[in-house]
Design an enzyme around this catalytic site. Structure first.
Site, short mmCIF file in Angstrom:
data_model
loop_
_atom_site.label_atom_id
_atom_site.label_comp_id
_atom_site.label_asym_id
_atom_site.label_seq_id
_atom_site.Cartn_x
_atom_site.Cartn_y
_atom_site.Cartn_z
N PRO A 358 0.86 -1.13 -0.07
CA PRO A 358 -0.04 0.04 -0.03
C PRO A 358 0.78 1.09 0.19
O PRO A 358 2.36 1.31 0.73
CB PRO A 358 -0.71 0.06 1.26
CG PRO A 358 -0.05 -0.97 2.11
CD PRO A 358 0.80 -2.04 1.16
N GLY A 360 2.69 4.64 0.57
CA GLY A 360 2.75 4.84 2.24
C GLY A 360 4.07 3.97 3.31
O GLY A 360 4.33 4.57 4.35
N VAL A 361 4.26 2.86 2.43
CA VAL A 361 4.81 2.39 3.26
C VAL A 361 6.73 2.14 2.99
O VAL A 361 7.41 1.41 4.08
CB VAL A 361 4.55 0.34 3.54
CG1 VAL A 361 2.99 -0.13 3.51
CG2 VAL A 361 4.94 0.00 1.83
N GLY A 362 7.00 2.85 1.97
CA GLY A 362 8.23 2.82 1.61
C GLY A 362 9.05 1.93 0.65
O GLY A 362 10.83 2.05 1.30
N THR A 364 9.60 3.52 -2.43
CA THR A 364 10.53 4.17 -2.57
C THR A 364 11.17 5.10 -1.73
O THR A 364 12.92 4.61 -2.37
CB THR A 364 9.81 5.91 -3.21
OG1 THR A 364 8.61 4.77 -4.31
CG2 THR A 364 10.47 6.46 -3.98
N SER A 680 -13.99 -12.43 -1.59
CA SER A 680 -14.24 -12.47 0.09
C SER A 680 -15.22 -12.66 1.46
O SER A 680 -14.54 -12.60 2.50
CB SER A 680 -12.07 -12.55 0.67
OG SER A 680 -12.17 -10.91 0.58
N LYS A 723 -6.05 -7.11 6.49
CA LYS A 723 -6.83 -7.65 7.14
C LYS A 723 -7.01 -7.58 8.63
O LYS A 723 -7.68 -6.85 8.89
CB LYS A 723 -7.47 -8.33 6.52
CG LYS A 723 -7.79 -8.67 4.74
CD LYS A 723 -8.63 -10.16 4.06
CE LYS A 723 -9.20 -9.33 3.30
NZ LYS A 723 -9.40 -10.63 2.10
#
EC number: 3.4.21.53
Length: 775
Positions: A358, A360-362, A364, A680, A723
């Site tokens: 997702p 914003g998890v770093g 780049t 799901s 999840k």
């Protein structure tokens, strides 16, 4: 002017022997001699200032008399001047008459000989008069064709009617080689000599005529470009004569040096040499010159053999990775594995990694950290919205403005053949009439092919196998299967609240305080304040919004300081609410009571996991199923499968027949403006239907996920970690998970495992037992 009858020779005359100089009677000769033996001319002063010029035979002769041609010219020494400017001597001689050697008087140190004047006889008649007039006319024709003749010579021609003198005069200006001039001197008969001169001059005029015709034709065809080329060539020659260097030559020499030092492969060097030869022939004002020059600049500037040395200290690389990023163990382990192999094997293909997770998890920033750990240069190229294949492969060199593709351009700028090359947002590549960039990337991202990657512009293979390619994506589904197959996928899941606290304290807060002018010595963030920002103002998998809120707090602290207000010493939850306003997120599960037909489900999105609520209700009407909430086709099919399972097992589940007969069932998933899809939610929909039809409330602190079949089996799902994190954020206590997802539990953080109770189910009946409140 003395005549041959009036010349009286002394007993002996000095001889001036030459190989190239032929003197004629009535001819003025000027010599400039530097450092030469002047004894012949000094000796001539003792012999009435007379000397004789004889030409040496080409064949070698022992005796001097035999080594000389039979006819020479008696000359008078008019002037002998020593010049002080350049140390040379100026000698002026006047030709008097033809002569022959009767006998040698002395051979050394100065040759002396007894000479005899050659008498010339001719009979004036119509033939001689015609030859004289014709020769005069030819001279004027030669002058009209550009033959340069001094004005005094032309005046003399008009007044000379003696064949001998006219023949000698014209012979001098016919530019004949020395041997032919000597033959002319040895032709004693004036009429015969006149005929030879006439023939030579006729040939000369014919050559001039043909030359003029060719020049006229060339001038007619030569355009502006060729004319400029000729002028430049003349300018270049003038600059060479003046000792000045042509700017274009300097430019070409510099380009040749760059090509020489570029250490190109042999096949590329051949192309470069051929292109620079072609460039040297192109007019600089031509558009083609710019195209060719730019192409050579790229060829010479590409790092064919130039790269950076890898940092092979694994411990140091691990320290750098830990310093820049928290957690992300799998990614760090993969990079350290690559370094470990590099320490034992110099030549290996660069890995093609794909970071999926997702926003914003770093992803780049992790690429930059990897480049720093390896000691390599870092290149980042965004693929989001790219639709033109030429962006990857470059343009053909068939038009002005052509350029290499972005891959080659970035490597050219980096000046290294082994950088860390990050291709960002690979899942957002487009496709239109200009080609498919994703297909163009197949060769770039294939370790078996990219060693000979050929850009359309450069049109020569370049080795990309040393490049470490890293791609990033939010989801894998949009990536074409062939491209996905070439990459090693590493999943980056969202962070837990505890991980966000560490990241905020270690990375985000120090960075934002420095950027916004907040002193860390006077102001600090309390742990409770950090937790308040995480829980109440952000609900995301990454830390981007967390960073924005921390930056907002820092800006407000700086604003108060500049206004002279008391400085905030410690940021508390109360100050956070004061600065950021009312909380934006609440514990949705804890805030609601258990209700009939409302079940908590879980969903995976590009931004991480999220909770969803499935609501079911019934009403009198025709028997039908209504589905709302912006559901996709797959989710609608899951709802129909869930209803079929419930109706088929109505007796077993304890559902009365009257609860379904004549009823319209409506299933709704709130947040209707957000599209939802995927299988799901099947077990969640089935549980909501059973809760509705049995009138049995569903536990709101129980969330579930799983695909349901018509027989009630629960199939595995993806994104379990995301999840689970979403369930924990929402206050869920129990999570129902397909039993076949048990292996995925190793990815779940320990803090999440401790806060959530995981129940693994294989059948829908197990879910109903755990999710519905028993009477």
């Amino acid at each position: 002017m003395p005549t041959t009858q009036s010349i009286t020779l002394p007993e002996s005359v000095p001889l001036y022997i030459q190989s190239e100089l032929v003197a004629f009677p009535y001819m003025m000769i000027t010599l400039y001699l530097r450092g030469a033996d002047l004894s012949v001319f000094e000796e001539s002063r003792k012999h009435d200032s007379l000397l004789a010029i004889f030409m040496r035979r080409e064949e070698h002769q022992v005796e001097l008399a035999e080594a000389l041609r039979p006819i020479g010219t008696v000359c008078k020494l008019v002037e002998l001047t020593h010049l002080t400017s350049d140390g040379s001597t100026k000698i002026t001689l006047e030709g008097l008459a033809r002569c022959t050697i009767q006998e040698m008087v002395e051979e050394s140190p100065v040759p002396l000989a007894k000479l005899e004047i050659v008498r010339e006889f001719y009979e004036k008649n119509i033939v001689t008069d015609a030859l004289v007039s014709s020769l005069s006319a030819l001279l004027k024709i030669a002058l009209s064709y550009g033959r340069p003749l001094p004005e005094d010579v032309m005046k003399m021609v008009d007044y000379i009617d003696t064949p001998a003198r006219l023949a000698d005069l014209v012979a001098i200006y016919c530019n004949l080689p020395p041997n032919q001039l000597q033959e002319m001197l040895e032709t004693i008969d004036p009429v015969e000599r006149l005929k030879k001169v006439y023939l030579h001059l006729t040939e000369d005029i014919q050559r001039l005529q043909i030359k003029n015709e060719i020049q006229s034709e060339v001038s007619r065809r030569v355009g502006k470009t060729q004319k400029e080329y000729l002028l430049r060539e003349q300018m270049k020659h003038i600059q060479e004569e003046l000792g000045e260097e042509d700017p274009r030559n300097a430019e070409m020499n510099e380009l040749r040096k760059k090509i020489e030092s570029a250490t190109m492969p042999q096949e590329v060097r051949i192309i470069a040499d051929r292109e620079i030869k072609r460039l040297d022939r192109i007019n600089p004002s031509s558009p083609e010159y710019t195209v060719s020059r730019t192409y050579l600049d790229y060829l010479a500037g590409m790092p064919w053999q130039k790269g950076t040395a890898d940092n092979r200290d694994i411990n140091e690389a691990e320290r750098v990775l830990d310093e820049d990023h928290y957690n992300l163990k799998k990614v760090k382990e993969r990079i350290l594995e690559y370094l470990a192999v590099r320490t034992v094997k110099d030549k290996m293909k660069g890995p093609i990694l794909c970071f999926v997770g997702p926003p914003g998890v770093g992803k780049t920033s992790l690429g930059k950290s990897i480049a720093r750990a390896l000691g390599r240069k870092f290149i980042r190229m965004s693929l989001g919205g790219m639709r033109d294949e030429a962006e990857i492969r470059g343009h053909r060199r068939t038009y002005i403005g052509a350029l290499p593709g972005r891959i080659m351009q970035e490597i050219f700028r980096a000046g290294s053949n082994n950088p860390v090359f990050m291709l960002d947002e690979i899942d957002k590549i487009g496709l239109d009439f200009r080609g498919d960039p994703a297909s163009a990337l197949l060769e770039v991202l294939d370790p078996e092919q990219n060693s000979t990657f050929t850009d359309h512009y450069l049109d020569v293979p370049f080795d990309l196998s040393n490049v470490m390619f890293i791609t990033t994506a939010n989801q894998l589904d949009p990536i074409p299967p062939a491209l996905k197959d070439r990459m090693e996928v590493l999943q980056l899941s969202g962070y837990t609240a505890e991980e966000k606290e560490v990241i905020a304290a270690r990375f985000l807060i120090p960075r934002e305080m420095e950027e916004n002018g907040v002193s860390g010595e006077t102001t600090r963030f309390g742990e409770a304040a950090i937790r308040a920002v995480i829980d109440n103002y952000t609900r995301e998998a990454g830390v981007r919004n967390l960073q924005r809120n921390i930056a907002s707090i820092c800006r407000k602290v700086t604003k108060e300081k500049t206004q002279g207000k008391p400085e905030r010493v410690e940021i508390t939850p109360a100050i956070v609410e004061e600065f950021l306003g009312p909380r934006k997120f609440f514990n949705e599960v804890a805030a609601e009571a258990d209700r009939v037909g409302v079940v908590t489900g879980l969903a995976w999105t590009e931004s991480g996991g999220d909770i969803i609520f499935v609501e079911a209700t019934r009403m009198q009407g025709k028997e039908e199923l209504i589905l709302t909430g912006s559901l996709g086709d797959v989710m609608k099919e899951s709802a129909r499968a869930a209803l079929s399972f419930v109706e088929a097992n109505r007796d077993e589940l304890g559902i009365e027949a009257t609860s379904v007969a004549g009823m319209t069932i409506h299933i709704h998933v709130p947040a209707g403006s957000i599209p939802k899809d995927g299988p799901s939610a099947g077990i969640t929909i089935a549980t909501a239907l059973v809760s509705l039809l049995k009138g049995q409330p569903a536990r709101r602190d129980v969330a579930m996920t799983g695909e349901i079949t018509l027989t009630g089996r629960i199939l595995p799902i993806g994104g379990l970690k995301e999840k689970a994190l979403a369930a924990r954020r929402a206050g869920v206590k129990t999570l129902l998970v397909p039993a076949r997802n048990r292996d995925a539990m190793e990815d779940i953080p320990e803090a999440v495992k401790n806060d959530l109770e995981f129940i693994f189910i294989e059948d829908a009946r197990e879910a109903l037992l755990n999710a519905l409140k028993q009477p």
